[in-house]
Design an enzyme around this catalytic site. Structure first.
Site, PDB file in Angstrom:
ATOM      1  N   TYR A 159       2.477   2.813 -12.725  1.00  0.00           N
ATOM      2  CA  TYR A 159       2.273   1.171 -12.727  1.00  0.00           C
ATOM      3  C   TYR A 159       3.840   0.979 -13.215  1.00  0.00           C
ATOM      4  O   TYR A 159       4.232   0.273 -14.089  1.00  0.00           O
ATOM      5  CB  TYR A 159       1.444   0.878 -14.156  1.00  0.00           C
ATOM      6  CG  TYR A 159      -0.013   0.781 -13.408  1.00  0.00           C
ATOM      7  CD1 TYR A 159      -0.361   1.212 -12.258  1.00  0.00           C
ATOM      8  CD2 TYR A 159      -0.937   0.517 -14.341  1.00  0.00           C
ATOM      9  CE1 TYR A 159      -1.766   1.330 -11.739  1.00  0.00           C
ATOM     10  CE2 TYR A 159      -2.583   0.798 -13.829  1.00  0.00           C
ATOM     11  CZ  TYR A 159      -2.722   1.115 -12.581  1.00  0.00           C
ATOM     12  OH  TYR A 159      -4.134   1.106 -12.343  1.00  0.00           O
TER      13      TYR A 159
HETATM   14  C1  FAD Z   1      -2.675  -1.704  -3.929  1.00  0.00           C
HETATM   15  C2  FAD Z   1      -2.250  -0.487  -5.068  1.00  0.00           C
HETATM   16  C3  FAD Z   1      -3.407  -0.003  -5.591  1.00  0.00           C
HETATM   17  C4  FAD Z   1      -3.140   1.010  -6.503  1.00  0.00           C
HETATM   18  N1  FAD Z   1      -4.011   1.661  -7.074  1.00  0.00           N
HETATM   19  C5  FAD Z   1      -3.755   2.868  -7.860  1.00  0.00           C
HETATM   20  C6  FAD Z   1      -4.826   3.625  -8.515  1.00  0.00           C
HETATM   21  O1  FAD Z   1      -6.140   3.516  -8.142  1.00  0.00           O
HETATM   22  N2  FAD Z   1      -4.689   4.870  -9.006  1.00  0.00           N
HETATM   23  C7  FAD Z   1      -3.242   5.145  -9.528  1.00  0.00           C
HETATM   24  O2  FAD Z   1      -2.995   5.992 -10.367  1.00  0.00           O
HETATM   25  N3  FAD Z   1      -2.257   4.179  -8.909  1.00  0.00           N
HETATM   26  C8  FAD Z   1      -2.522   3.254  -8.257  1.00  0.00           C
HETATM   27  N4  FAD Z   1      -1.417   2.584  -7.684  1.00  0.00           N
HETATM   28  C9  FAD Z   1      -0.049   3.022  -8.006  1.00  0.00           C
HETATM   29  C10 FAD Z   1       0.292   4.145  -7.177  1.00  0.00           C
HETATM   30  O3  FAD Z   1      -0.269   5.301  -7.588  1.00  0.00           O
HETATM   31  C11 FAD Z   1       1.838   4.351  -7.188  1.00  0.00           C
HETATM   32  O4  FAD Z   1       2.408   2.876  -6.826  1.00  0.00           O
HETATM   33  C12 FAD Z   1       2.236   5.278  -6.512  1.00  0.00           C
HETATM   34  O5  FAD Z   1       3.572   5.797  -6.980  1.00  0.00           O
HETATM   35  C13 FAD Z   1       2.426   4.814  -4.849  1.00  0.00           C
HETATM   36  O6  FAD Z   1       2.749   6.312  -4.225  1.00  0.00           O
HETATM   37  P1  FAD Z   1       3.411   6.020  -2.685  1.00  0.00           P
HETATM   38  O7  FAD Z   1       3.811   6.997  -2.209  1.00  0.00           O
HETATM   39  O8  FAD Z   1       2.553   5.035  -2.123  1.00  0.00           O
HETATM   40  O9  FAD Z   1       4.873   4.826  -3.087  1.00  0.00           O
HETATM   41  P2  FAD Z   1       6.173   5.016  -2.912  1.00  0.00           P
HETATM   42  O10 FAD Z   1       6.707   3.448  -3.172  1.00  0.00           O
HETATM   43  O11 FAD Z   1       6.575   5.509  -1.695  1.00  0.00           O
HETATM   44  O12 FAD Z   1       6.804   6.102  -3.841  1.00  0.00           O
HETATM   45  C14 FAD Z   1       6.571   5.765  -5.390  1.00  0.00           C
HETATM   46  C15 FAD Z   1       7.820   6.645  -6.140  1.00  0.00           C
HETATM   47  O13 FAD Z   1       7.555   7.875  -5.908  1.00  0.00           O
HETATM   48  C16 FAD Z   1       8.706   8.450  -5.177  1.00  0.00           C
HETATM   49  N5  FAD Z   1       8.328   9.205  -4.008  1.00  0.00           N
HETATM   50  C17 FAD Z   1       7.387   8.733  -2.796  1.00  0.00           C
HETATM   51  N6  FAD Z   1       7.278  10.096  -2.212  1.00  0.00           N
HETATM   52  C18 FAD Z   1       7.904  11.118  -2.816  1.00  0.00           C
HETATM   53  C19 FAD Z   1       8.188  12.373  -2.324  1.00  0.00           C
HETATM   54  N7  FAD Z   1       7.598  12.810  -1.062  1.00  0.00           N
HETATM   55  N8  FAD Z   1       9.014  12.958  -2.720  1.00  0.00           N
HETATM   56  C20 FAD Z   1       9.567  12.559  -4.054  1.00  0.00           C
HETATM   57  N9  FAD Z   1       9.540  11.417  -4.437  1.00  0.00           N
HETATM   58  C21 FAD Z   1       8.818  10.535  -3.898  1.00  0.00           C
HETATM   59  C22 FAD Z   1       9.601   7.044  -4.559  1.00  0.00           C
HETATM   60  O14 FAD Z   1      10.890   7.481  -4.555  1.00  0.00           O
HETATM   61  C23 FAD Z   1       8.956   6.333  -5.914  1.00  0.00           C
HETATM   62  O15 FAD Z   1       9.815   6.540  -7.026  1.00  0.00           O
HETATM   63  C24 FAD Z   1      -1.682   1.553  -6.762  1.00  0.00           C
HETATM   64  C25 FAD Z   1      -0.651   0.792  -6.109  1.00  0.00           C
HETATM   65  C26 FAD Z   1      -0.857  -0.342  -5.075  1.00  0.00           C
HETATM   66  C27 FAD Z   1       0.216  -1.031  -4.558  1.00  0.00           C
END
Ligand code: FAD
Ligand code: NAG
Ligand code: NAG
Ligand code: NAG
Length: 533
Positions: free
Chosen positions: A469
Site C-alpha cells: 500500500y
Molecule cells: C486496484 C488495486 C487492488 C489491490 N489489491 C490488493 C490486494 O488485494 N492485496 C494486496 O496485497 N495488494 C493489493 N494491491 C496493491 C498491490 O499489491 C501493489 O500495488 C503491488 O505492488 C502491485 O504490483 P504490480 O506489479 O501491479 O505493480 P507495479 O506498479 O508494476 O510495481 C509495484 C512495485 O514493484 C516493483 N516491481 C514491479 N515489477 C517488478 C519486477 N518484475 N522486478 C522487480 N520489481 C518490480 C515496481 O518497480 C514498483 O516498485 C492492490 C492495488 C490496486 C491498484
C-alpha cells in the site's frame, strides 16, 4: 509527491528533464541495447522512444492511478517491453552506462506510481509481455513470469483443477512482479499466509546482468525479494509458487449495515472475532461514509469467504458472530474461482474468462494509506471515528482480519513483519474523478486528516504500514541517494526490525545503488562513497 529535497534541486532537475536526449545519444543507446541482447530477438522492435506512436498508448495502458496520467507527469526517455531475458540484461547494462534510472513495471498498480514515474532521467522496463504461466499440477507448483496478473494465475489453476488455488490479492489485475515482491495478501491469508509465504523459487537479473535463481542468488537475496520490494534488488523475471488446496465448494456472503441498522456495534464486535475464528473464514469490513434517505451516515459492508459449505459457515457464524444475524439466504456456495469473481464484485454467473481482462474501464484518481490495529478500538472511540468520516465525506476504511496462519509465521521469516499481535490492517482509500490539482489536494488532505485522527488507535513505535500500500507520505523521498537514517523512517514502518537485514542484503547485491527509487532500500556502500567524494 511532496518533498523538501527535490525543491532545493528543482532548477537542476528541470534542466535535465526538459532537455530531450539528443538523437545521437538515443541512437547510441539503441546500439548498446542491440549489442548486449540476443540478435535473434531484435530489441529495437521493443524499444519505444517518444517519437513513436506506440509510446503513449503503452505508457498509459498500465497507469492505474490517473494522478500520474497527466501531461506534467515526468515521462521516460524510452520504454522497453522485454520478451527475452537478454532484453532485461541489456537494459540494465545500458542504463548503467548512460546513467539512466530504470523503473520496473509489471502490473502498474503501485498506488503512488513509482513503477513508471521518476524525477530523474529514466526508462520504463515494462514487463507486460513476459507473462507465461506454466502449471505443474502433479507437483502442485507453478512458474509465473512477472508480467502476469494474479487473475491469470487463478484462471490457469482453475482451468486444470477444482481443488487448488493460490493465496494472493483480491484484485485480479494486480501484477505478480510487484505484488509478490511486496507481500501479497488476499482472502485466504488466514489459512495459508501471504503470497510470499508460498514462494519456492525465483529468477532475477541483478545489477551485473547475471541471471540468478534461488540457489545462485542465495538465501539472503531470496529472503529479501519476498516482501522487501523487488525493485531494490534487481529485476524479477519469474516466480515458482506452491499451490494450496481449496475445497470444491466454498461459501461467500456480503452483508451491509448502516449505523442506524446497528452497523457500528457489529464492527466493534467483529474485532473480537475476526482474527480468532476458524482460519478458513475471512470477513473483511469496508466502512464508508454515505448518504441514506438524505441522512449522512456510515455503512459497513461485511464481505466473507469461507473455505467450506454454507451449513458449516452458518454453524460457525451462529456460534461466534451471531451479532451479524447471518441467514442461509445470504450465503452463496460456489467454486473457488467463482468466489474470486464475487469478491471483485462481478455478478454471480460471470464467466471466469473475465480474469484474463487486463484493463479496467474505470480508472480513477486515488490515494491509499495503511495502518495496523493491535488492540480493539472501543465503542466510544468508533463513534468518534464515524463522526469524523461523516464530517470528512467520501473516504473509506477497509479492515482486513489477521490471525490464523499469519500469527504462526515469525516476524523475521520474510521481510513482511506484520504477524502475531495484529488484529487487523486498515486500508484508507479515497477515489475521485474530477481533474485538477486543487481537487486532488482536497482529497489528499481528507485522507491525511483521517489518518492523523486514527493515530491513538493504531500501532505505534513504529506506526506500521504495508509496503504494497505504497505511501510516499511516510518519509523523506525524492532524493534517491538518501542514507540509512532518512530511509529508516519509512523503512521501519514497512519492515520493522527486518529493515536492517534488507540494508545488508542491498549493500551486498547492489552496492552502487543502481536499483533506486523514492522508497528503495539504501546501500551503505554507496552512501559512504558519496560522502567520501
Ligand atoms: C486496484 C488495486 C487492488 C489491490 N489489491 C490488493 C490486494 O488485494 N492485496 C494486496 O496485497 N495488494 C493489493 N494491491 C496493491 C498491490 O499489491 C501493489 O500495488 C503491488 O505492488 C502491485 O504490483 P504490480 O506489479 O501491479 O505493480 P507495479 O506498479 O508494476 O510495481 C509495484 C512495485 O514493484 C516493483 N516491481 C514491479 N515489477 C517488478 C519486477 N518484475 N522486478 C522487480 N520489481 C518490480 C515496481 O518497480 C514498483 O516498485 C492492490 C492495488 C490496486 C491498484
Ligand atoms: C525515433 O527516435 C529514435 C532515437 O532517436 C531514432 O533512432 C528513430 O529513428 C526515430 N524514429 C522516427 C520514426 O523518427
Ligand atoms: C491518460 O492520458 C491520455 C493522454 O492525455 C489519454 O488519452 C487517456 O485517455 C488517459 N487515460 C485515462 C484512463 O483517462
Ligand atoms: C515433479 O515431481 C516428479 C515426481 O512426481 C519429480 O520427479 C520431479 O523432479 C518434480 N519436478 C520438479 C520441477 O520439482
Amino acid at each position: 509527491m511532496h518533498t523538501t529535497t527535490v525543491a532545493t534541486l528543482v532548477p537542476f532537475l528541470v534542466f535535465i528533464i526538459l532537455v530531450p536526449m539528443s538523437v545521437s545519444d538515443s541512437n547510441t543507446i539503441l546500439q548498446c541495447l542491440s549489442l548486449n541482447s540476443e540478435p535473434s530477438h531484435p530489441i529495437s522492435e521493443l524499444t519505444y522512444f517518444p517519437n513513436t506512436s506506440s509510446y503513449s498508448p503503452i505508457l498509459n495502458s498500465y497507469i492505474r492511478n490517473l494522478r500520474f496520467n497527466s501531461s506534467t507527469t515526468p515521462k521516460p526517455i524510452f520504454i522497453l517491453t522485454p520478451t527475452h531475458i537478454s532484453h532485461i540484461q541489456a537494459s540494465i547494462i545500458c542504463c548503467k552506462k548512460f546513467n539512466l534510472e530504470i523503473r520496473i513495471r509489471s502490473g502498474g498498480h503501485d498506488y503512488d506510481g513509482l513503477s513508471y514515474v521518476s524525477q530523474s532521467p529514466f526508462i520504463v522496463l515494462d514487463m507486460f509481455l513476459l507473462r507465461s504461466v506454466v502449471i505443474d499440477l502433479k507437483n502442485e507448483t507453478l512458474w509465473v513470469e512477472s508480467g502476469a496478473t494474479v487473475g491469470e494465475v487463478y484462471y490457469k489453476i482453475a482451468e486444470k483443477s477444482k481443488v487448488h488455488g493460490f493465496p494472493a490479492g483480491v484484485c485480479p489485475t494486480v501484477g505478480v512482479g510487484g505484488h509478490f515482491s511486496g507481500g501479497g495478501y488476499g482472502n485466504m491469508m488466514r489459512k495459508f499466509g501471504l503470497s510470499v509465504d508460498n514462494i519456492l523459487d525465483a529468477k532475477i537479473v541483478d545489477v551485473d546482468g547475471r541471471v540468478l535463481d534461488r540457489v545462485s542468488m542465495g538465501e539472503d537475496v531470496f529472503w529479501a525479494i519476498r516482501g522487501g520490494g523487488g525493485a531494490s534488488f534487481g529485476v524479477i523475471v519469474s516466480w515458482k509458487i506452491k499451490l494450496v488446496s481449496v475445497p470444491e465448494i466454498v461459501t461467500v456472503f456480503r452483508v451491509e449495515k448502516t449505523l442506524e441498522q446497528g452497523g457500528g456495534e457489529i464492527v466493534h464486535q467483529w474485532q473480537h472475532v475476526a482474527d480468532k475464528v476458524h482460519d478458513g473464514l475471512f470477513i473483511r469490513v469496508v466502512v464508508s461514509s454515505t448518504k441514506r434517505k438524505g441522512v449522512n451516515t456510515v455503512k459497513a459492508k461485511f464481505n466473507a469467504l469461507f473455505l467450506g459449505n454454507a451449513h458449516e459457515l452458518l454453524d460457525v457464524m451462529n456460534e461466534r458472530f451471531p451479532e451479524l444475524g447471518l441467514v442461509g439466504d445470504q450465503c452463496i456456495e460456489m467454486s473457488w474461482i467463482d468466489s474470486v469473481l464475487f469478491w471483485y464484485n462481478y455478478p454471480v454467473g460471470t464467466s471466469s474468462d473475465i480474469l484474463l481482462e487486463r484493463h479496467s474501464s474505470t480508472e480513477k484518481f486515488l490515494k491509499r494509506k495503511s495502518d495496523y490495529v493491535k488492540k480493539p478500538i472501543s465503542k466510544v472511540e468508533f463513534d468518534g471515528i464515524w463522526k469524523k468520516m461523516i464530517e470528512l465525506g467520501k473516504v473509506t476504511l477497509t479492515f482486513n482480519p489477521y490471525g490464523g496462519k499469519m500469527s504462526e509465521i515469525s516476524e523475521v521469516e520474510t521481510p513482511f513483519p506484520h504477524r502475531a499481535g495484529n488484529i487487523y490492517k486498515i486500508q484508507y482509500s479515497v477515489n475521485w474523478k474530477e481533474e485538477g490539482n486543487d481537487v486532488a489536494n482536497q482529497y489528499l488532505d481528507r485522507i491525511r486528516k483521517l489518518y492523523d485522527y486514527m493515530t491513538p488507535y493504531v500501532s505505534k513505535s513504529p506506526r506500521s504500514s504495508y509496503l504494497n500500500y505504497r505511501d510516499v507520505d511516510l518519509g523523506v523521498n525524492g532524493d534517491r541517494n538518501v542514507g540509512y537514517e532518512e530511509a529508516s523512517i519509512w523503512g521501519k514502518k514497512y519492515f520493522k526490525g527486518n529493515f536492517d537485514r534488507l540494508v545488508e542484503v542491498k549493500t551486498a547485491i547492489d552496492p552502487s545503488n543502481f536499483f533506486r527509487y523514492e522508497q528503495s532500500i539504501p546501500s551503505l556502500a554507496s552512501k559512504s562513497s558519496i560522502m567520501a567524494e
